[in-house]
Design a protein around this motif. Structure first.
Motif, PDB file in Angstrom:
ATOM      1  N   LEU A  34      13.669   9.795   7.257  1.00  0.00           N
ATOM      2  CA  LEU A  34      14.683   8.795   7.597  1.00  0.00           C
ATOM      3  C   LEU A  34      14.301   8.019   8.854  1.00  0.00           C
ATOM      4  N   LYS A  35      13.693   8.711   9.802  1.00  0.00           N
ATOM      5  CA  LYS A  35      13.268   8.075  11.054  1.00  0.00           C
ATOM      6  C   LYS A  35      12.338   6.907  10.779  1.00  0.00           C
ATOM      7  N   TYR A  36      11.444   7.082   9.804  1.00  0.00           N
ATOM      8  CA  TYR A  36      10.481   6.031   9.483  1.00  0.00           C
ATOM      9  C   TYR A  36      10.907   5.204   8.267  1.00  0.00           C
ATOM     10  N   LYS A  37      12.162   5.385   7.851  1.00  0.00           N
ATOM     11  CA  LYS A  37      12.739   4.614   6.735  1.00  0.00           C
ATOM     12  C   LYS A  37      11.899   4.758   5.470  1.00  0.00           C
ATOM     13  N   ILE A  38      11.479   5.984   5.221  1.00  0.00           N
ATOM     14  CA  ILE A  38      10.680   6.276   4.029  1.00  0.00           C
ATOM     15  C   ILE A  38      11.587   6.860   2.951  1.00  0.00           C
ATOM     16  N   ARG A  39      11.662   6.195   1.832  1.00  0.00           N
ATOM     17  CA  ARG A  39      12.475   6.684   0.724  1.00  0.00           C
ATOM     18  C   ARG A  39      11.701   7.750  -0.056  1.00  0.00           C
ATOM     19  N   PHE A  40      12.449   8.649  -0.676  1.00  0.00           N
ATOM     20  CA  PHE A  40      11.797   9.700  -1.460  1.00  0.00           C
ATOM     21  C   PHE A  40      12.702  10.155  -2.594  1.00  0.00           C
ATOM     22  N   LYS A  41      12.095  10.838  -3.545  1.00  0.00           N
ATOM     23  CA  LYS A  41      12.839  11.387  -4.677  1.00  0.00           C
ATOM     24  C   LYS A  41      12.672  12.901  -4.680  1.00  0.00           C
ATOM     25  N   ALA A  80      -0.388   8.790   5.033  1.00  0.00           N
ATOM     26  CA  ALA A  80      -0.611   8.756   3.583  1.00  0.00           C
ATOM     27  C   ALA A  80       0.301   7.745   2.903  1.00  0.00           C
ATOM     28  N   TYR A  81       1.528   7.654   3.378  1.00  0.00           N
ATOM     29  CA  TYR A  81       2.508   6.734   2.798  1.00  0.00           C
ATOM     30  C   TYR A  81       2.075   5.278   2.976  1.00  0.00           C
ATOM     31  N   LYS A  82       1.573   4.939   4.177  1.00  0.00           N
ATOM     32  CA  LYS A  82       1.217   3.558   4.459  1.00  0.00           C
ATOM     33  C   LYS A  82      -0.182   3.193   3.962  1.00  0.00           C
ATOM     34  N   LEU A  83      -1.116   4.173   4.024  1.00  0.00           N
ATOM     35  CA  LEU A  83      -2.507   3.854   3.692  1.00  0.00           C
ATOM     36  C   LEU A  83      -2.959   4.393   2.338  1.00  0.00           C
ATOM     37  N   GLY A  84      -2.186   5.311   1.763  1.00  0.00           N
ATOM     38  CA  GLY A  84      -2.500   5.794   0.425  1.00  0.00           C
ATOM     39  C   GLY A  84      -3.316   7.060   0.359  1.00  0.00           C
ATOM     40  N   ASP A  85      -3.875   7.515   1.494  1.00  0.00           N
ATOM     41  CA  ASP A  85      -4.665   8.754   1.477  1.00  0.00           C
ATOM     42  C   ASP A  85      -4.777   9.300   2.896  1.00  0.00           C
ATOM     43  N   MET A 122       0.807  -1.202   0.000  1.00  0.00           N
ATOM     44  CA  MET A 122       0.000   0.000   0.000  1.00  0.00           C
ATOM     45  C   MET A 122       0.852   1.268   0.000  1.00  0.00           C
ATOM     46  N   GLU A 123       2.173   1.098   0.170  1.00  0.00           N
ATOM     47  CA  GLU A 123       3.045   2.259   0.275  1.00  0.00           C
ATOM     48  C   GLU A 123       3.125   3.015  -1.047  1.00  0.00           C
ATOM     49  N   SER A 124       3.187   4.359  -0.973  1.00  0.00           N
ATOM     50  CA  SER A 124       3.194   5.212  -2.152  1.00  0.00           C
ATOM     51  C   SER A 124       4.579   5.817  -2.369  1.00  0.00           C
ATOM     52  N   LEU A 125       4.858   6.172  -3.620  1.00  0.00           N
ATOM     53  CA  LEU A 125       6.101   6.859  -3.952  1.00  0.00           C
ATOM     54  C   LEU A 125       6.005   8.307  -3.504  1.00  0.00           C
ATOM     55  N   ILE A 126       7.087   8.827  -2.918  1.00  0.00           N
ATOM     56  CA  ILE A 126       7.073  10.194  -2.399  1.00  0.00           C
ATOM     57  C   ILE A 126       8.024  11.084  -3.192  1.00  0.00           C
ATOM     58  N   PHE A 127       7.513  12.264  -3.577  1.00  0.00           N
ATOM     59  CA  PHE A 127       8.329  13.289  -4.213  1.00  0.00           C
ATOM     60  C   PHE A 127       8.424  14.486  -3.272  1.00  0.00           C
ATOM     61  N   VAL A 128       9.632  14.940  -3.020  1.00  0.00           N
ATOM     62  CA  VAL A 128       9.848  16.136  -2.213  1.00  0.00           C
ATOM     63  C   VAL A 128      10.164  17.287  -3.167  1.00  0.00           C
ATOM     64  N   VAL A 129       9.335  18.332  -3.107  1.00  0.00           N
ATOM     65  CA  VAL A 129       9.482  19.467  -4.018  1.00  0.00           C
ATOM     66  C   VAL A 129       9.538  20.753  -3.191  1.00  0.00           C
ATOM     67  N   THR A 130      10.735  21.239  -2.950  1.00  0.00           N
ATOM     68  CA  THR A 130      10.879  22.449  -2.131  1.00  0.00           C
ATOM     69  C   THR A 130      12.237  23.111  -2.357  1.00  0.00           C
ATOM     70  N   GLU A 131      12.251  24.418  -2.131  1.00  0.00           N
ATOM     71  CA  GLU A 131      13.508  25.167  -2.113  1.00  0.00           C
ATOM     72  C   GLU A 131      13.750  25.767  -0.735  1.00  0.00           C
ATOM     73  N   ASN A 132      12.960  25.296   0.240  1.00  0.00           N
ATOM     74  CA  ASN A 132      13.067  25.773   1.613  1.00  0.00           C
ATOM     75  C   ASN A 132      14.040  24.861   2.372  1.00  0.00           C
ATOM     76  N   PRO A 133      15.259  25.324   2.675  1.00  0.00           N
ATOM     77  CA  PRO A 133      16.276  24.450   3.293  1.00  0.00           C
ATOM     78  C   PRO A 133      15.887  23.960   4.689  1.00  0.00           C
ATOM     79  N   LYS A 134      15.233  24.799   5.488  1.00  0.00           N
ATOM     80  CA  LYS A 134      14.838  24.376   6.833  1.00  0.00           C
ATOM     81  C   LYS A 134      13.794  23.272   6.764  1.00  0.00           C
ATOM     82  N   PHE A 135      12.823  23.449   5.871  1.00  0.00           N
ATOM     83  CA  PHE A 135      11.784  22.428   5.703  1.00  0.00           C
ATOM     84  C   PHE A 135      12.403  21.121   5.208  1.00  0.00           C
ATOM     85  N   PHE A 136      13.294  21.224   4.235  1.00  0.00           N
ATOM     86  CA  PHE A 136      13.914  20.012   3.688  1.00  0.00           C
ATOM     87  C   PHE A 136      14.744  19.286   4.745  1.00  0.00           C
TER      88      PHE A 136
END
Length: 293
Positions: free
Chosen positions: A23-30, A84-89, A1-15
């Motif tokens: 990383l804490k939850y071992k969630i990979r992202f692009k 959202a990552y585990k359940l899809g919504d 059920m896991e979804s692909l994650i895209f991180v889209v930001t230019e905010n360094p603090k948020f990133f």
């Protein structure tokens, strides 16, 4: 059920905070550049509220955007990302907790829409209530206005920790006092700490494992008006014994068929099977084992 994650930001603090949280939850992202076209696949897009207008084109039927707002808190944000990552919504229908009270540590398991979300080991009642508050605040950020959510608690009622159970109940009733659709059950803890659970060769924390097992059992329903009376009756062994007798075969099955349960457990924590279906699985297989023996 896991979804692909895209991180889209230019905010360094948020990133920085987001990277640490994922990383804490071992969630990979692009990582995608702001304005870059989002691939036309099922995905979750993480960005800030301020950068929403600068997102590239994406298919709204396939991509779920979760914008971060500073006022909502980052811990709450990460929990919603995990959901959202585990359940899809983020269509919330129910929020459930199972709690294993201990003398020094408590185990806590959290379920959204009947699927396992997360677990914790906490060290006192205050820490436990803070965790419950965090999940309650997180779910309220994205739930639809007027949407009804069912809340469910299963709390261990071992004889040695009934005073702790009583204190936990008092805190829960205070926290959820203004909410409707709240069901609370006191669950027999017999043998729950004897079952060791392993995930990919690593032992699942003892109290969290016990909390998960409690989620798979029935219990005595209590309300704010009668919980003290029912706890006193449990102390005097006037109620509660029938719960154990009804579930005795299921408890024996879990203790004797560890391989089956470990496989089921992996499915539970991966959100591949609901708690309701897990309970049905245990009941069905324990009856089969009983008939064979």
């Amino acid at each position: 059920m896991e979804s692909l994650i895209f991180v889209v930001t230019e905010n360094p603090k948020f990133f920085f905070k987001l990277n640490k949280g994922l990383l804490k939850y071992k969630i990979r992202f692009k990582i995608l550049n702001l304005g870059e076209r989002i691939p036309n696949i099922k995905s979750i897009i993480l960005t800030t509220k301020e950068e929403l207008k600068s997102l590239g084109e994406f298919n709204q039927n396939k991509s779920l955007v979760i914008p971060y707002e500073k006022d909502n808190g980052f811990k709450e944000y990460i929990l919603n990302v995990l959901t959202a990552y585990k359940l899809g919504d983020l269509n919330f229908k129910s929020l459930a907790f199972s709690i294993d009270p201990g003398t020094k540590r408590f185990g806590l398991c959290v379920f959204v829409n009947d699927y396992f979300l997360n677990s914790h080991t906490v060290f006192n009642k205050g820490d436990l209530i803070n965790k419950l508050t965090l999940y309650l605040k997180a779910i309220n950020i994205y739930k639809e206005k007027g949407e009804e959510i069912k809340y469910n608690f299963k709390i261990g009622r071992g004889m040695g920790v009934l005073s702790t159970t009583k204190a936990i109940l008092k805190g829960i009733f205070s926290l959820f006092d203004q909410l409707e659709n709240v069901d609370i059950f006191l669950v027999d803890e017999s043998k729950s700490s004897k079952i060791q659970i392993y995930d990919n060769g690593k032992r699942f924390p003892k109290h969290e494992a016990s909390a998960l097992i409690l989620a798979l059992r029935k219990g005595i329903k209590v309300e704010q008006e009668n919980y003290i009376e029912k706890i006193n009756k449990i102390k005097k062994k006037q109620i509660g014994r029938e719960d154990f007798l009804q579930q005795k075969q299921e408890i024996i099955y879990l203790n004797k068929n560890k391989t089956d349960f470990e496989d089921l457990f992996r499915q539970i924590i991966s959100a591949d099977i609901s708690i309701s279906d897990s309970i049905r699985f245990i009941i069905q297989h324990s009856k089969q084992v009983s008939q064979i023996s």
